[in-house]
Design a protein around this motif. Structure first.
Motif, PDB file in Angstrom:
ATOM      1  N   THR A  69     -19.386 -29.812  25.605  1.00 29.60           N
ATOM      2  CA  THR A  69     -19.409 -28.483  24.993  1.00 29.60           C
ATOM      3  C   THR A  69     -20.752 -28.202  24.327  1.00 29.60           C
ATOM      4  OG1 THR A  69     -17.028 -28.596  24.574  1.00 29.60           O
ATOM      5  CG2 THR A  69     -18.280 -26.988  23.304  1.00 29.60           C
ATOM      6  N   VAL A  70     -21.245 -29.164  23.565  1.00 32.35           N
ATOM      7  CA  VAL A  70     -22.509 -28.973  22.856  1.00 32.35           C
ATOM      8  C   VAL A  70     -23.694 -28.968  23.816  1.00 32.35           C
ATOM      9  CG1 VAL A  70     -24.044 -29.953  21.116  1.00 32.35           C
ATOM     10  CG2 VAL A  70     -21.589 -29.968  20.733  1.00 32.35           C
ATOM     11  N   LEU A  71     -23.691 -29.855  24.799  1.00 32.71           N
ATOM     12  CA  LEU A  71     -24.811 -29.941  25.730  1.00 32.71           C
ATOM     13  C   LEU A  71     -24.947 -28.685  26.577  1.00 32.71           C
ATOM     14  CD1 LEU A  71     -24.461 -33.666  26.875  1.00 32.71           C
ATOM     15  CD2 LEU A  71     -26.293 -32.685  25.487  1.00 32.71           C
ATOM     16  N   LEU A  72     -23.836 -28.043  26.900  1.00 29.01           N
ATOM     17  CA  LEU A  72     -23.897 -26.817  27.698  1.00 29.01           C
ATOM     18  C   LEU A  72     -24.364 -25.619  26.880  1.00 29.01           C
ATOM     19  CD1 LEU A  72     -20.696 -27.021  29.937  1.00 29.01           C
ATOM     20  CD2 LEU A  72     -23.068 -27.399  30.592  1.00 29.01           C
ATOM     21  N   ALA A  78     -25.612 -17.666  24.065  1.00 29.02           N
ATOM     22  CA  ALA A  78     -24.274 -18.189  23.874  1.00 29.02           C
ATOM     23  C   ALA A  78     -23.649 -18.497  25.236  1.00 29.02           C
ATOM     24  CB  ALA A  78     -23.422 -17.189  23.103  1.00 29.02           C
ATOM     25  N   PRO A  79     -23.071 -19.686  25.404  1.00 28.08           N
ATOM     26  CA  PRO A  79     -22.483 -20.055  26.691  1.00 28.08           C
ATOM     27  C   PRO A  79     -21.174 -19.316  26.942  1.00 28.08           C
ATOM     28  CG  PRO A  79     -22.028 -21.746  25.067  1.00 28.08           C
ATOM     29  CD  PRO A  79     -22.902 -20.736  24.391  1.00 28.08           C
ATOM     30  N   GLY A  80     -20.787 -19.220  28.205  1.00 24.85           N
ATOM     31  CA  GLY A  80     -19.526 -18.588  28.560  1.00 24.85           C
ATOM     32  C   GLY A  80     -18.349 -19.470  28.169  1.00 24.85           C
ATOM     33  N   LEU A  81     -17.321 -18.869  27.612  1.00 23.63           N
ATOM     34  CA  LEU A  81     -16.166 -19.632  27.140  1.00 23.63           C
ATOM     35  C   LEU A  81     -15.452 -20.336  28.287  1.00 23.63           C
ATOM     36  CD1 LEU A  81     -14.055 -20.466  25.057  1.00 23.63           C
ATOM     37  CD2 LEU A  81     -13.013 -18.212  25.298  1.00 23.63           C
ATOM     38  N   ALA A  82     -15.180 -19.607  29.363  1.00 20.71           N
ATOM     39  CA  ALA A  82     -14.427 -20.186  30.477  1.00 20.71           C
ATOM     40  C   ALA A  82     -15.189 -21.341  31.120  1.00 20.71           C
ATOM     41  CB  ALA A  82     -14.120 -19.103  31.517  1.00 20.71           C
ATOM     42  N   THR A  83     -16.482 -21.136  31.333  1.00 20.95           N
ATOM     43  CA  THR A  83     -17.304 -22.179  31.968  1.00 20.95           C
ATOM     44  C   THR A  83     -17.370 -23.435  31.106  1.00 20.95           C
ATOM     45  OG1 THR A  83     -18.663 -20.471  32.995  1.00 20.95           O
ATOM     46  CG2 THR A  83     -19.568 -22.702  32.944  1.00 20.95           C
ATOM     47  N   THR A  84     -17.624 -23.259  29.818  1.00 17.74           N
ATOM     48  CA  THR A  84     -17.751 -24.399  28.907  1.00 17.74           C
ATOM     49  C   THR A  84     -16.427 -25.142  28.764  1.00 17.74           C
ATOM     50  OG1 THR A  84     -19.389 -23.120  27.667  1.00 17.74           O
ATOM     51  CG2 THR A  84     -18.557 -25.100  26.631  1.00 17.74           C
ATOM     52  N   LEU A  85     -15.339 -24.387  28.634  1.00 16.88           N
ATOM     53  CA  LEU A  85     -14.012 -25.005  28.480  1.00 16.88           C
ATOM     54  C   LEU A  85     -13.643 -25.812  29.719  1.00 16.88           C
ATOM     55  CD1 LEU A  85     -11.327 -25.372  26.992  1.00 16.88           C
ATOM     56  CD2 LEU A  85     -10.595 -23.173  27.938  1.00 16.88           C
ATOM     57  N   LEU A 220      -6.324 -33.130  28.493  1.00 14.07           N
ATOM     58  CA  LEU A 220      -5.857 -32.500  27.260  1.00 14.07           C
ATOM     59  C   LEU A 220      -6.645 -33.003  26.046  1.00 14.07           C
ATOM     60  CD1 LEU A 220      -2.002 -32.514  27.894  1.00 14.07           C
ATOM     61  CD2 LEU A 220      -3.577 -30.571  28.030  1.00 14.07           C
ATOM     62  N   ALA A 221      -7.041 -34.273  26.068  1.00 17.73           N
ATOM     63  CA  ALA A 221      -7.904 -34.786  25.003  1.00 17.73           C
ATOM     64  C   ALA A 221      -9.272 -34.102  25.051  1.00 17.73           C
ATOM     65  CB  ALA A 221      -8.058 -36.300  25.129  1.00 17.73           C
ATOM     66  N   GLY A 222      -9.762 -33.823  26.267  1.00 19.88           N
ATOM     67  CA  GLY A 222     -11.017 -33.084  26.417  1.00 19.88           C
ATOM     68  C   GLY A 222     -10.911 -31.676  25.853  1.00 19.88           C
ATOM     69  N   LEU A 223      -9.733 -31.038  26.018  1.00 17.09           N
ATOM     70  CA  LEU A 223      -9.487 -29.725  25.412  1.00 17.09           C
ATOM     71  C   LEU A 223      -9.597 -29.819  23.892  1.00 17.09           C
ATOM     72  CD1 LEU A 223      -8.446 -26.783  25.333  1.00 17.09           C
ATOM     73  CD2 LEU A 223      -6.120 -27.704  25.539  1.00 17.09           C
ATOM     74  N   ALA A 224      -8.996 -30.861  23.310  1.00 13.06           N
ATOM     75  CA  ALA A 224      -9.098 -31.062  21.857  1.00 13.06           C
ATOM     76  C   ALA A 224     -10.549 -31.294  21.443  1.00 13.06           C
ATOM     77  CB  ALA A 224      -8.226 -32.242  21.429  1.00 13.06           C
ATOM     78  N   GLY A 225     -11.308 -32.031  22.258  1.00 16.29           N
ATOM     79  CA  GLY A 225     -12.717 -32.269  21.958  1.00 16.29           C
ATOM     80  C   GLY A 225     -13.531 -30.991  21.979  1.00 16.29           C
ATOM     81  N   PHE A 226     -13.264 -30.127  22.948  1.00 15.65           N
ATOM     82  CA  PHE A 226     -13.932 -28.818  23.022  1.00 15.65           C
ATOM     83  C   PHE A 226     -13.685 -28.027  21.741  1.00 15.65           C
ATOM     84  CE2 PHE A 226     -13.123 -24.294  23.779  1.00 15.65           C
ATOM     85  CZ  PHE A 226     -14.365 -23.860  24.216  1.00 15.65           C
ATOM     86  N   LEU A 227     -12.435 -27.955  21.322  1.00 12.03           N
ATOM     87  CA  LEU A 227     -12.084 -27.186  20.125  1.00 12.03           C
ATOM     88  C   LEU A 227     -12.676 -27.792  18.858  1.00 12.03           C
ATOM     89  CD1 LEU A 227      -8.349 -26.508  21.015  1.00 12.03           C
ATOM     90  CD2 LEU A 227     -10.213 -24.837  21.050  1.00 12.03           C
ATOM     91  N   LEU A 228     -12.707 -29.125  18.791  1.00 11.79           N
ATOM     92  CA  LEU A 228     -13.261 -29.794  17.614  1.00 11.79           C
ATOM     93  C   LEU A 228     -14.762 -29.551  17.495  1.00 11.79           C
ATOM     94  CD1 LEU A 228     -12.283 -31.596  15.290  1.00 11.79           C
ATOM     95  CD2 LEU A 228     -12.922 -33.580  16.666  1.00 11.79           C
TER      96      LEU A 228
END
Length: 329
Positions: A69-72, A78-85, A220-228
């Motif tokens: 998330t941070v690297l992108l 500002a990066p696109g939400l869908a692409t980054t997620l 799903l853990a990656g989803l949590a990492g994105f949000l964190l």
């Protein structure tokens, strides 16, 4: 009249959606943090409670999702939400596929140690490389946005937007795992947890089922990492450490293994306990030794609540070993 099993999480979701009206900035941040860790705990519940796979390297997928998330978002815009997620979830799932394909060749304590070893490998990659910021980590200066037709629909730099994004992700994760639990796939996982040898004898490709569960849990853990990463605006190697893996495993155990609500309760309890024991306004000088009081409290909970916090609600539980079906939530 019997209380429908779905009604409790539905009411909880509605109450959570209404909370921003009464939250202060501090409690707003705390509720978002709890919700993110609830997603993380639910992802591990899929492995531990539904499949019988105890992993001590689950934080690797959280950290990979956060770092991607941070690297992108390293450029000026500002990066696109869908692409980054999708990239964060996909990267975590891809690493989970790699780790699972190798670690699932082992069982028991060997599986635990192999998953820990792969997590430590990922930890030292981000800790020792310049592109990942080394031990200092990286900052997220440009948070993802969702725009359509030149109009910004979702801006995760806005506190209200990130609150409801986290709320939607938690509801999605809970609902998805509830559906998985009741599906043919979920019943197969319950059978594997109860007796893998018997499932294999009846013709089920148990390794493929376990690998699918492992990859889904990693995603799903990656989803949590994105949000964190979006919430904190920064990442560091500690997100991938074994302490983080042990912490989320403790959430699942304390909440009550085999229940989705248990994973959520465990995330709430441990996050609040940690926050309480670190607050000088409550404990004064003792707050500087919060690890000691926190540790004693967790030990007391585990000793006094063998079924976890979910046992306090006297929820009827069907044992997988006796029925071959997943425990009811």
């Amino acid at each position: 009249m019997k209380w429908p099993a779905w009604l409790t999480p539905a009411i909880a979701a509605l109450l959570l959606a209404a909370l921003p009206v009464v939250l202060t900035p501090y409690t707003h941040d705390l509720v978002v943090k709890i919700a993110i860790y609830a997603i993380f705990a639910l992802s591990l519940e899929l492995l531990v409670g539904m499949t019988g796979l105890v992993s001590l390297g689950h934080a690797a997928f959280l950290g990979i999702g956060a770092y991607v998330t941070v690297l992108l978002a390293a450029d000026a815009s500002a990066p696109g939400l869908a692409t980054t997620l999708l990239a964060a979830i996909g990267a975590a799932a891809l690493y989970a596929l790699f780790v699972g394909a190798l670690s699932l060749r082992t069982k028991g304590v060997y599986f635990i140690m192999v998953t820990l070893a792969f997590a430590q490998m990922a930890y030292f990659v981000v800790h020792d490389t310049r592109i990942a910021g080394g031990s200092d980590g990286l900052f997220l200066y440009n948070k993802p946005v969702l725009a359509f037709g030149g109009k910004t629909l979702v801006n995760l730099d806005d506190k209200q937007h990130i609150y409801f994004a986290v709320w939607a992700a938690l509801v999605f994760t809970y609902a998805l795992l509830a559906l998985v639990r009741r599906s043919r796939f979920g019943h197969a996982l319950a059978g594997i947890r109860a007796n893998e040898q018997r499932m294999r004898a009846t013709g089920f490709p148990t390794t493929a089922y376990k690998l699918a569960a492992f990859v889904l849990a990693g995603a799903l853990a990656g989803l949590a990492g994105f949000l964190l990463a979006v919430k904190d605006g920064a990442v560091n190697p500690e997100l991938l450490s074994w302490h983080e893996s042990g912490g989320v495993l403790l959430m699942v155990i304390l909440g009550g293994i085999g229940h989705l609500r248990g994973a959520v309760l465990g995330a709430i309890a441990l996050t609040l306990l940690k926050e309480f024991f670190q607050t000088e306004a409550w404990l004064g000088a003792l707050a500087s030794h919060w690890q000691l009081t926190y540790g004693f409290t967790v030990i007391a909970f585990v000793a006094l609540l063998p079924r976890g916090l979910i046992g306090l609600a006297s929820v009827r539980r069907v044992k997988p070993a006796a029925t071959g079906e997943p425990a009811h939530d």
